[in-house]
Write a protein that holds these residues in place. Structure first.
Motif, PDB file in Angstrom:
ATOM      1  N   PRO A  52       0.411  17.539  -7.804  1.00  0.00           N
ATOM      2  CA  PRO A  52      -0.057  16.172  -8.046  1.00  0.00           C
ATOM      3  C   PRO A  52       0.991  15.081  -7.829  1.00  0.00           C
ATOM      4  O   PRO A  52       0.633  13.937  -7.541  1.00  0.00           O
ATOM      5  N   TYR A  53       2.280  15.395  -7.970  1.00  0.00           N
ATOM      6  CA  TYR A  53       3.288  14.360  -7.727  1.00  0.00           C
ATOM      7  C   TYR A  53       3.264  13.898  -6.269  1.00  0.00           C
ATOM      8  O   TYR A  53       3.592  12.746  -5.968  1.00  0.00           O
ATOM      9  N   HIS A  54       2.882  14.788  -5.349  1.00  0.00           N
ATOM     10  CA  HIS A  54       2.709  14.367  -3.954  1.00  0.00           C
ATOM     11  C   HIS A  54       1.537  13.376  -3.849  1.00  0.00           C
ATOM     12  O   HIS A  54       1.610  12.387  -3.107  1.00  0.00           O
ATOM     13  N   THR A  55       0.475  13.666  -4.588  1.00  0.00           N
ATOM     14  CA  THR A  55      -0.701  12.792  -4.579  1.00  0.00           C
ATOM     15  C   THR A  55      -0.355  11.430  -5.167  1.00  0.00           C
ATOM     16  O   THR A  55      -0.788  10.389  -4.661  1.00  0.00           O
ATOM     17  N   PHE A  56       0.429  11.437  -6.245  1.00  0.00           N
ATOM     18  CA  PHE A  56       0.921  10.198  -6.843  1.00  0.00           C
ATOM     19  C   PHE A  56       1.646   9.361  -5.789  1.00  0.00           C
ATOM     20  O   PHE A  56       1.417   8.150  -5.652  1.00  0.00           O
ATOM     21  N   GLY A  57       2.541  10.011  -5.047  1.00  0.00           N
ATOM     22  CA  GLY A  57       3.294   9.294  -4.023  1.00  0.00           C
ATOM     23  C   GLY A  57       2.396   8.706  -2.948  1.00  0.00           C
ATOM     24  O   GLY A  57       2.585   7.560  -2.514  1.00  0.00           O
ATOM     25  N   TRP A  58       1.411   9.476  -2.517  1.00  0.00           N
ATOM     26  CA  TRP A  58       0.449   9.005  -1.504  1.00  0.00           C
ATOM     27  C   TRP A  58      -0.289   7.771  -2.015  1.00  0.00           C
ATOM     28  O   TRP A  58      -0.445   6.778  -1.281  1.00  0.00           O
ATOM     29  N   ALA A  59      -0.726   7.822  -3.270  1.00  0.00           N
ATOM     30  CA  ALA A  59      -1.463   6.691  -3.846  1.00  0.00           C
ATOM     31  C   ALA A  59      -0.578   5.459  -3.988  1.00  0.00           C
ATOM     32  O   ALA A  59      -1.013   4.328  -3.728  1.00  0.00           O
ATOM     33  N   ALA A  60       0.678   5.655  -4.392  1.00  0.00           N
ATOM     34  CA  ALA A  60       1.596   4.524  -4.528  1.00  0.00           C
ATOM     35  C   ALA A  60       1.893   3.893  -3.169  1.00  0.00           C
ATOM     36  O   ALA A  60       1.946   2.667  -3.035  1.00  0.00           O
ATOM     37  N   ALA A  61       2.081   4.741  -2.143  1.00  0.00           N
ATOM     38  CA  ALA A  61       2.342   4.225  -0.793  1.00  0.00           C
ATOM     39  C   ALA A  61       1.148   3.459  -0.257  1.00  0.00           C
ATOM     40  O   ALA A  61       1.295   2.408   0.397  1.00  0.00           O
ATOM     41  N   THR A  62      -0.056   3.966  -0.520  1.00  0.00           N
ATOM     42  CA  THR A  62      -1.272   3.252  -0.118  1.00  0.00           C
ATOM     43  C   THR A  62      -1.343   1.898  -0.798  1.00  0.00           C
ATOM     44  O   THR A  62      -1.737   0.892  -0.184  1.00  0.00           O
ATOM     45  N   SER A  63      -0.937   1.858  -2.065  1.00  0.00           N
ATOM     46  CA  SER A  63      -0.950   0.600  -2.816  1.00  0.00           C
ATOM     47  C   SER A  63       0.027  -0.406  -2.210  1.00  0.00           C
ATOM     48  O   SER A  63      -0.279  -1.605  -2.103  1.00  0.00           O
ATOM     49  N   PHE A  64       1.198   0.068  -1.790  1.00  0.00           N
ATOM     50  CA  PHE A  64       2.138  -0.829  -1.117  1.00  0.00           C
ATOM     51  C   PHE A  64       1.525  -1.366   0.170  1.00  0.00           C
ATOM     52  O   PHE A  64       1.648  -2.561   0.476  1.00  0.00           O
ATOM     53  N   HIS A  65       0.870  -0.496   0.917  1.00  0.00           N
ATOM     54  CA  HIS A  65       0.205  -0.900   2.158  1.00  0.00           C
ATOM     55  C   HIS A  65      -0.780  -2.036   1.888  1.00  0.00           C
ATOM     56  O   HIS A  65      -0.784  -3.066   2.581  1.00  0.00           O
ATOM     57  N   ARG A  66      -1.621  -1.866   0.863  1.00  0.00           N
ATOM     58  CA  ARG A  66      -2.619  -2.892   0.533  1.00  0.00           C
ATOM     59  C   ARG A  66      -1.948  -4.200   0.119  1.00  0.00           C
ATOM     60  O   ARG A  66      -2.385  -5.290   0.502  1.00  0.00           O
ATOM     61  N   ALA A  67      -0.895  -4.098  -0.680  1.00  0.00           N
ATOM     62  CA  ALA A  67      -0.208  -5.307  -1.142  1.00  0.00           C
ATOM     63  C   ALA A  67       0.465  -6.037   0.008  1.00  0.00           C
ATOM     64  O   ALA A  67       0.446  -7.273   0.078  1.00  0.00           O
ATOM     65  N   MET A  68       1.031  -5.283   0.939  1.00  0.00           N
ATOM     66  CA  MET A  68       1.693  -5.908   2.086  1.00  0.00           C
ATOM     67  C   MET A  68       0.666  -6.576   2.992  1.00  0.00           C
ATOM     68  O   MET A  68       0.906  -7.662   3.532  1.00  0.00           O
ATOM     69  N   GLU A  69      -0.487  -5.945   3.155  1.00  0.00           N
ATOM     70  CA  GLU A  69      -1.567  -6.558   3.937  1.00  0.00           C
ATOM     71  C   GLU A  69      -2.011  -7.877   3.319  1.00  0.00           C
ATOM     72  O   GLU A  69      -2.436  -8.797   4.018  1.00  0.00           O
ATOM     73  N   ALA A  70      -1.942  -7.951   1.992  1.00  0.00           N
ATOM     74  CA  ALA A  70      -2.436  -9.136   1.292  1.00  0.00           C
ATOM     75  C   ALA A  70      -1.426 -10.271   1.238  1.00  0.00           C
ATOM     76  O   ALA A  70      -1.758 -11.375   0.803  1.00  0.00           O
ATOM     77  N   ALA A  71      -0.191 -10.007   1.654  1.00  0.00           N
ATOM     78  CA  ALA A  71       0.850 -11.028   1.562  1.00  0.00           C
ATOM     79  C   ALA A  71       0.579 -12.186   2.511  1.00  0.00           C
ATOM     80  O   ALA A  71       0.322 -11.984   3.691  1.00  0.00           O
ATOM     81  N   ALA A  72       0.657 -13.406   1.989  1.00  0.00           N
ATOM     82  CA  ALA A  72       0.445 -14.590   2.816  1.00  0.00           C
ATOM     83  C   ALA A  72       1.570 -14.765   3.823  1.00  0.00           C
ATOM     84  O   ALA A  72       1.369 -15.321   4.903  1.00  0.00           O
ATOM     85  N   CYS A  73       2.770 -14.290   3.471  1.00  0.00           N
ATOM     86  CA  CYS A  73       3.911 -14.321   4.380  1.00  0.00           C
ATOM     87  C   CYS A  73       4.562 -12.944   4.410  1.00  0.00           C
ATOM     88  O   CYS A  73       4.707 -12.314   3.362  1.00  0.00           O
ATOM     89  N   PRO A  74       4.952 -12.445   5.581  1.00  0.00           N
ATOM     90  CA  PRO A  74       5.638 -11.155   5.667  1.00  0.00           C
ATOM     91  C   PRO A  74       7.114 -11.311   5.319  1.00  0.00           C
ATOM     92  O   PRO A  74       8.008 -11.131   6.154  1.00  0.00           O
ATOM     93  N   THR A  75       7.356 -11.681   4.082  1.00  0.00           N
ATOM     94  CA  THR A  75       8.692 -11.981   3.580  1.00  0.00           C
ATOM     95  C   THR A  75       8.849 -11.364   2.200  1.00  0.00           C
ATOM     96  O   THR A  75       7.882 -10.912   1.592  1.00  0.00           O
ATOM     97  N   ARG A  76      10.097 -11.373   1.716  1.00  0.00           N
ATOM     98  CA  ARG A  76      10.306 -10.865   0.356  1.00  0.00           C
ATOM     99  C   ARG A  76       9.512 -11.679  -0.664  1.00  0.00           C
ATOM    100  O   ARG A  76       8.906 -11.124  -1.583  1.00  0.00           O
ATOM    101  N   GLU A  77       9.514 -12.982  -0.503  1.00  0.00           N
ATOM    102  CA  GLU A  77       8.748 -13.828  -1.415  1.00  0.00           C
ATOM    103  C   GLU A  77       7.255 -13.548  -1.307  1.00  0.00           C
ATOM    104  O   GLU A  77       6.529 -13.562  -2.307  1.00  0.00           O
TER     105      GLU A  77
END
Length: 422
Positions: free
Chosen positions: A333-358
Motif C-alpha cells: 500500500p505504500y506504493h499506492t500512497f505514493g501514486w495517489a500523492a503524485a496524482t494529487s501533485f499533478h492535479r494541483a500543478m494543472e490548477a496553478a494559474a502560473c507555472p511558478t513557485r508562487e
C-alpha cells in the motif's frame, strides 16, 4: 474564489505562454515574465519540472522508503505516455534522511541550493518536516503534500509554503473516538505513542475527542525512535487491564506492538493501529492469524482489496508499476500512497494559474472537490482560506483473513466534527 483543477487547465495553458520562465537550467532566482511577472521559476522550464523528496530510506522508519517508488512510477508513466504535466517532464530527486531531523535539514538545503528543485514534494515524518519547514518558508520554496498528518501543517499561518496531504492526526483520532463511543461507550483505553510531535498530536486529539464521554484513557506509555523494542511498554499497558489498545506508532514499532499484544494471551483488547502503521507490510511479519480484528482507518484504495479488482485506476496503477517499477510489489500500500500523492501533485500543478513557485503555493491552498482516482470514492481534495487540509475524510476498516475490509461510511471529519483550527 476557489479554482477547480479541471476549470484551470485552459488558464494554465494561457499562463505558460504569458508567463514563460526565463530559466533554462534551474538557476537561482530565475523569474517569470508576462502576467506572472517576478514570480519564481527556479527548477521549472517550458519542458521540465524538478522536484525533491526526503524519505527515511534507511533507519527505524525505512518501511516508508516504498512511497517514493510509487511516486516515481507515476511520474515515469506520465512522462513517457502523457508528455508529463502540461508538456513538462517531471524529474523526481529522492534523498535519504534516515528519519533524523538534522539530516533532513541537510538534504533540504542540498535539494534547494545544489539541485535547484522547483519544490520539495513530500518530506516524510513530523520530526523531519518540523525541522525543515522554517528553511523552506524562508527560501520561499513550496513544501507541498508533506507525508505526515501533523495538524500544524494546516493551521499554522506563519508557514504558507508548507502544506500536508493526508488526513491530520487529530481528525484521525476523532474517527477512532467516534467509533468507540458507538461500539464501546465505557471503554478503558491503553495508549502506546511515539514520543514526538506525531505521537502527541494524535494522542492529544484522541483525548479531546473523548471529553464528555464515559471512555477513559487509563494507561499511557511512550517510546523513542531509538528504542530497540517496545515490549516493556506493552507489558506495562497490559497491566492496566484496558479493553482497548490504541497503537500510535510508525511501522517498525507498529509490528512490534502487534506482536507483543498477540503474545500476551491474558490480555485481549480491541487493537486500534493508526493509519501510518496499517500497511500490510507491517502486519504480515506478525502473522495474519495474530492480527484478526485489528481496526484502523484509511482514505485511499488498498491494492489487496478485491473491491478494486476491476477499478480502472487500480488496474492502471498495477500495470504501470510492473512496467516502470518492476522490482516493486504493487500490492504494497505504500506504493499506492505514493501514486495517489503524485496524482494529487499533478492535479494541483494543472490548477496553478502560473507555472511558478508562487502559482503552486496558491494552487494547493485553493482546491475545490479535486478528484484523485486512487482515493476512496467520496474522498476529494479540498482546501480554502483558513483550511489547509487537502484530505479530511476517512473510512474505518478491520483486518479479516489476509486483508483490510472497509466498514461503515466515509466520514467527512469537517462535517462530522467541525473545522480544525490552530
Amino acid at each position: 474564489m476557489r479554482v477547480s483543477a479541471i476549470g484551470c487547465t485552459a488558464l494554465l495553458l494561457l499562463a505558460v505562454a504569458a508567463c514563460g520562465g526565463r530559466d533554462s537550467g534551474g538557476g537561482t532566482g530565475t523569474a517569470a515574465s508576462g502576467q506572472c511577472q517576478g514570480q519564481q521559476t527556479t527548477g521549472i522550464t517550458d519542458k521540465s519540472i524538478k522536484l525533491g523528496g526526503i524519505y527515511p530510506l534507511s533507519g527505524p522508519a525505512s518501511a516508508y522508503g516504498d512511497i517514493p517508488k510509487g511516486i516515481k512510477a507515476y511520474f515515469d508513466y506520465i512522462n513517457a505516455e502523457k508528455n508529463g504535466i502540461g508538456g513538462r517532464k517531471v524529474e523526481f530527486v529522492v534523498r535519504d534522511d534516515g528519519y533524523q531531523p538534522p539530516k533532513a535539514v541537510e538534504e533540504a538545503r542540498r535539494l534547494v541550493e545544489q539541485e535547484q528543485v522547483f519544490a520539495l514534494f513530500q518530506t516524510l515524518g513530523t520530526p523531519s518536516t518540523t525541522a525543515t519547514w522554517d528553511y523552506a518558508n524562508q527560501r520561499k520554496v513550496p513544501q507541498v503534500f508533506v507525508a505526515t498528518g501533523a495538524s500544524k501543517w494546516g493551521t499554522d499561518a506563519a508557514h504558507p509554503w508548507t502544506i500536508g496531504w493526508q488526513p491530520n492526526y487529530v481528525s484521525e483520532a476523532r474517527v477512532y473516538a467516534a467509533y468507540l463511543k458507538q461500539e464501546k461507550p465505557e471503554a478503558k483505553v491503553a495508549v502506546l505513542y511515539q514520543n514526538d510531535d506525531f505521537g502527541k498530536d494524535l494522542l492529544g486529539g484522541f483525548k479531546r475527542a473523548l471529553e464528555g464521554t464515559q471512555i477513559k484513557v487509563v494507561a499511557e506509555q511512550s517510546y523513542e525512535v531509538s528504542d530497540p523494542s517496545i515490549d516493556p511498554q506493552v507489558r506495562n499497558l497490559a497491566d492496566s487491564k484496558a479493553d482497548v489498545f490504541l497503537n500510535i506508532t510508525t511501522p517498525k514499532f507498529g509490528s512490534q506492538a502487534l506482536a507483543a499484544d498477540a503474545k500476551n494471551t491474558k490480555w485481549n483488547p480491541l487493537h486500534i493501529v493508526n493509519n501510518v502503521a496499517a500497511s500490510i507490510t507491517v502486519l504480515k511479519p506478525v502473522g495474519f492469524e495474530n492480527v484478526q480484528g485489528v481496526v484502523s482507518a484509511t482514505y485511499y484504495k488498498d491494492p489487496n482489496d478485491p473491491t478494486w479488482a476491476n477499478d480502472a485506476e487500480m488496474m492502471l496503477y498495477k500495470e504501470k508499476m510492473k512496467q516502470y517499477a518492476p522490482s516493486a510489489d504493487p500490492n504494497v500500500p505504500y506504493h499506492t500512497f505514493g501514486w495517489a500523492a503524485a496524482t494529487s501533485f499533478h492535479r494541483a500543478m494543472e490548477a496553478a494559474a502560473c507555472p511558478t513557485r508562487e502559482g503552486l503555493r496558491d494552487s494547493v491552498r485553493n482546491l475545490k472537490d479535486v478528484k484523485v482516482d486512487m482515493l476512496l470514492p467520496g474522498v476529494t481534495l479540498n482546501t480554502a482560506q483558513g483550511d489547509g487540509f487537502p484530505i479530511e475524510s476517512m473510512q474505518l476498516m478491520t483486518f479479516k483473513g489476509e486483508r483490510w475490509e472497509l466498514f461503515g461510511e466515509v466520514i467527512d471529519t469537517r462535517k462530522e466534527f467541525g473545522p480544525l483550527t490552530g
